[in-house]
Scaffold this motif. Structure first.
Motif, PDB file in Angstrom:
ATOM      1  N   GLY A 150      -8.918   0.604   3.768  1.00 22.10           N
ATOM      2  CA  GLY A 150     -10.335   0.401   4.061  1.00 22.10           C
ATOM      3  C   GLY A 150     -10.810   1.229   5.249  1.00 22.10           C
ATOM      4  N   SER A 151      -9.944   1.462   6.207  1.00 24.67           N
ATOM      5  CA  SER A 151     -10.362   2.213   7.396  1.00 24.67           C
ATOM      6  C   SER A 151     -10.817   3.624   7.020  1.00 24.67           C
ATOM      7  CB  SER A 151      -9.212   2.309   8.397  1.00 24.67           C
ATOM      8  OG  SER A 151      -8.738   1.027   8.750  1.00 24.67           O
ATOM      9  N   HIS A 182     -15.914  -5.043  10.510  1.00 25.15           N
ATOM     10  CA  HIS A 182     -14.513  -4.720  10.801  1.00 25.15           C
ATOM     11  C   HIS A 182     -14.398  -3.620  11.856  1.00 25.15           C
ATOM     12  CE1 HIS A 182     -10.383  -3.277  10.035  1.00 25.15           C
ATOM     13  NE2 HIS A 182     -10.170  -4.530   9.684  1.00 25.15           N
ATOM     14  N   THR A 239     -13.871 -10.075   7.594  1.00 25.29           N
ATOM     15  CA  THR A 239     -12.453 -10.322   7.777  1.00 25.29           C
ATOM     16  C   THR A 239     -12.209 -11.636   8.518  1.00 25.29           C
ATOM     17  OG1 THR A 239     -12.299  -7.936   7.970  1.00 25.29           O
ATOM     18  CG2 THR A 239     -10.322  -9.178   8.478  1.00 25.29           C
ATOM     19  N   ASP A 264     -18.907  -2.848   3.005  1.00 22.57           N
ATOM     20  CA  ASP A 264     -17.473  -2.911   3.251  1.00 22.57           C
ATOM     21  C   ASP A 264     -16.934  -4.157   2.556  1.00 22.57           C
ATOM     22  OD1 ASP A 264     -14.899  -3.013   4.080  1.00 22.57           O
ATOM     23  OD2 ASP A 264     -15.319  -2.934   6.236  1.00 22.57           O
ATOM     24  N   ASP A 293     -10.239  -2.497  -1.099  1.00 21.41           N
ATOM     25  CA  ASP A 293      -8.827  -2.381  -0.716  1.00 21.41           C
ATOM     26  C   ASP A 293      -7.930  -3.001  -1.795  1.00 21.41           C
ATOM     27  OD1 ASP A 293      -7.991  -0.927   1.458  1.00 21.41           O
ATOM     28  OD2 ASP A 293      -8.171  -2.568   2.911  1.00 21.41           O
ATOM     29  N   HIS A 295      -4.943  -2.877  -1.984  1.00 21.59           N
ATOM     30  CA  HIS A 295      -3.720  -3.468  -1.399  1.00 21.59           C
ATOM     31  C   HIS A 295      -3.988  -4.836  -0.766  1.00 21.59           C
ATOM     32  CE1 HIS A 295      -4.248  -0.726   2.466  1.00 21.59           C
ATOM     33  NE2 HIS A 295      -4.977  -1.818   2.580  1.00 21.59           N
ATOM     34  N   LYS A 296      -5.203  -5.335  -0.873  1.00 17.53           N
ATOM     35  CA  LYS A 296      -5.446  -6.711  -0.458  1.00 17.53           C
ATOM     36  C   LYS A 296      -5.500  -7.618  -1.694  1.00 17.53           C
ATOM     37  CE  LYS A 296      -7.451  -5.636   4.028  1.00 17.53           C
ATOM     38  NZ  LYS A 296      -8.673  -5.283   4.765  1.00 17.53           N
TER      39      LYS A 296
HETATM   40  C1  LIG Z   1      -8.799  -4.826   6.032  1.00 11.37           C
HETATM   41  C2  LIG Z   1     -10.201  -4.421   6.245  1.00 11.37           C
HETATM   42  C3  LIG Z   1     -10.533  -3.106   6.614  1.00 11.37           C
HETATM   43  C4  LIG Z   1      -9.476  -2.078   6.972  1.00 11.37           C
HETATM   44  O1  LIG Z   1      -8.727  -1.747   5.874  1.00 11.37           O
HETATM   45  P1  LIG Z   1      -7.262  -1.088   6.026  1.00 11.37           P
HETATM   46  O2  LIG Z   1      -6.800  -1.084   4.619  1.00 11.37           O
HETATM   47  O3  LIG Z   1      -6.492  -1.975   6.914  1.00 11.37           O
HETATM   48  O4  LIG Z   1      -7.437   0.269   6.588  1.00 11.37           O
HETATM   49  C5  LIG Z   1     -11.866  -2.764   6.684  1.00 11.37           C
HETATM   50  N1  LIG Z   1     -12.820  -3.680   6.439  1.00 11.37           N
HETATM   51  C6  LIG Z   1     -12.546  -4.946   6.105  1.00 11.37           C
HETATM   52  C7  LIG Z   1     -13.654  -5.897   5.834  1.00 11.37           C
HETATM   53  C8  LIG Z   1     -11.217  -5.373   6.002  1.00 11.37           C
HETATM   54  O5  LIG Z   1     -10.939  -6.651   5.701  1.00 11.37           O
END
Ligand SMILES: *Cc1c(COP(=O)(O)O)cnc(C)c1O
Length: 479
Positions: A150-151, A182, A239, A264, A293, A295-296
């Motif tokens: 996400g970054s 975030h 988050t 986001d 993401d 991976h989440k």
């Molecule tokens: C986890 C997260 C990010 C960052 O993502 P990474 O995969 O850790 O780089 C950005 N925004 C939100 C809302 C997140 O929960």
């Protein structure tokens, strides 16, 4: 150990299989026994240094010995992020076929920067991106690329928005976000050279959602000062508490003011696969760009992030550079990118030239299970979060600090005395639970007060896991 013929790095087929099976067997064992293993083990740097600090060996050691060291003594230090009772931060819990997808990508050495090097795998990425587009309800033609997380997705979107508006950095450009946004967005602003006073933090309401009128007032103010509002970052699940900003209203305001709407949804985006999630995220389909993401909440191993743009051609306009040593990869300009026949150099859409084939694991796991089991797994987490919130509300010892939102439940142990005492007692309980190895949750602050924070995303997590954590906070003796 090594093959007699040819390069010293060649290994014969029998040996390759033997090594591979050792690794697969250990991984399967780990998957099977995960619920019985500790969730977390602290790391003592001195101990780990003593264990590992050696000069790089001139001669090798048996693979089995090295694997044993890694699996038994090194990797157990830290958190088992995919453990059913790891409910801290934003957990990930990769599905087995997705893990194998990463192995395929490595084993086949896919270079997914250029069409020349990976037309097949690049088409898989186009297909996967289009699945995501459809799940979010974005229009045909929207697209983007997979990134590390996400970054980088947030950074990529902001860079593209600014390039589209100004062609590059501009001191008048202003970003809007909320205090729940975030931290990666602040980092992206720094990397992209936004001065601190070109990043506005918009007030949020009692449910952590951006107050639309406050944004409107700030926009008026900035325009009156000769600044140019560029982009709003709205949250598709914060988050900290899982709050979703009022996306439909924000989208209307953004359209009216020609403000780029970036959502986001790194944390919450894949909840759109479920009915409840789709309702919560309504309005995301109006975004100019979205961060996801996989991976989440799509059960992929690290790393897998994604950025989608309504107009993906802006990515190429932002990032395309063609040096002489890549001239063989140049694509015929005749076919527009959005044409189904157009080849795509993914490296031209983002920051990385060399890219892993992250799409393979997503394609393989979604193809293997079908979408329905993913939807059911996410739904199950939403159920568990709602049930946990209900439990907290019934409890005499616990206080619910926000309604359950997506997979997140924020609560705390009631403690006699002032907030300072309550904060300290709760912080001690969080640490005590982690140290026990039985479960691991993290904490946050809500309106300045300490909050325990459960984040339930793992497909393995059962009600008994959640209940054991809630009971710990209910029944533990206070420090
Ligand atoms: C986890 C997260 C990010 C960052 O993502 P990474 O995969 O850790 O780089 C950005 N925004 C939100 C809302 C997140 O929960």
């Amino acid at each position: 150990m090594h093959s007699d013929s040819g390069s010293p790095l060649l290994i014969d087929a029998e040996q390759m299989r033997a090594l591979g099976y050792q690794v697969i067997d250990r991984l399967v064992e780990r998957f099977a026994t995960l619920p019985q293993l500790p969730v977390w083990r602290a790391g003592d740097r001195g101990h780990l240094e003593t264990l590992l600090r050696r000069p790089a060996p001139e001669q090798g050691a048996p693979f089995a010995e090295l694997a044993e060291l890694l699996f038994e003594q090194v990797l157990p230090h830290g958190a088992r992020i995919d453990h059913p009772r790891f409910m801290a931060f934003v957990p990930s819990a990769p599905a087995w076929p997705a893990v194998l997808g990463d192995l395929i990508a490595s084993g086949c050495d896919v270079f997914q920067g250029t069409w020349l090097a990976s037309s097949g795998a690049s088409t898989v990425e186009l297909v996967v991106l289009d699945w995501f587009r459809e799940w979010l309800g974005l229009p045909h033609g929207a697209g983007g690329l997979l990134v590390s997380g996400g970054s980088i997705a947030n950074l990529t979107a902001i860079a593209a928005a600014r390039h589209a508006r100004f062609g590059g950095p501009d001191p008048r450009a202003v970003l809007y976000l909320s205090r729940e946004t975030h931290s990666s967005v602040l980092r992206a602003a720094r990397v992209l050279g936004f001065a601190d006073d070109r990043v506005r933090t918009i007030a949020t309401d009692a449910a952590d959602r951006i107050i639309v009128d406050a944004l409107r007032a700030q926009l008026d103010d900035d325009v009156a000062r000769g600044l140019v509002p560029l982009l709003l970052v709205a949250n598709g699940g914060t988050t900290s508490t899982g709050a979703v900003d009022p996306l439909t209203e924000l989208a209307a305001l953004c359209r009216e003011r020609a403000l780029w709407l970036h959502v986001d949804a790194a944390y919450g985006g894949f909840a759109a696969l479920t009915d409840r999630g789709r309702t919560l995220l309504r309005g995301i389909e109006h975004a100019d760009s979205v961060t996801l993401d996989p991976h989440k909440w799509l059960y992929q191993p690290f790393e897998a992030g994604c950025v989608l743009l309504r107009e993906p051609k802006l990515l190429r306009e932002t990032f395309h550079v063609l040096p002489a040593y890549l001239q063989d990869t140049a694509l015929a300009a005749a076919v527009p990118e959005q044409d189904m026949a157009a080849p795509i150099n993914f490296a031209e859409r983002g920051i990385q030239l060399t890219r892993a084939a992250r799409a393979l694991k997503i394609w393989l796991s979604v193809g293997y299970y079908g979408v329905a089991p993913f939807r059911a797994a996410i739904d199950r987490c939403l159920d568990l979060a709602a049930r946990a919130a209900g439990y907290v509300q019934q409890s005499r010892e616990l206080e619910l600090m926000r309604p359950a939102a997506l997979g997140i439940v924020c609560f705390r142990r009631k403690v006699a005395g002032d907030d300072v005492a309550a904060d300290a007692a709760n912080a001690a309980l969080t640490a005590r639970l982690a140290a026990s190895g039985a479960a691991f949750i993290s904490s946050t602050r809500i309106d300045g007060r300490f909050a325990q924070r459960l984040c339930i995303l793992n497909y393995r997590t059962a009600w008994s896991d959640v209940e054991s954590v809630l009971r710990f906070f209910e029944e533990s003796a206070l420090p």
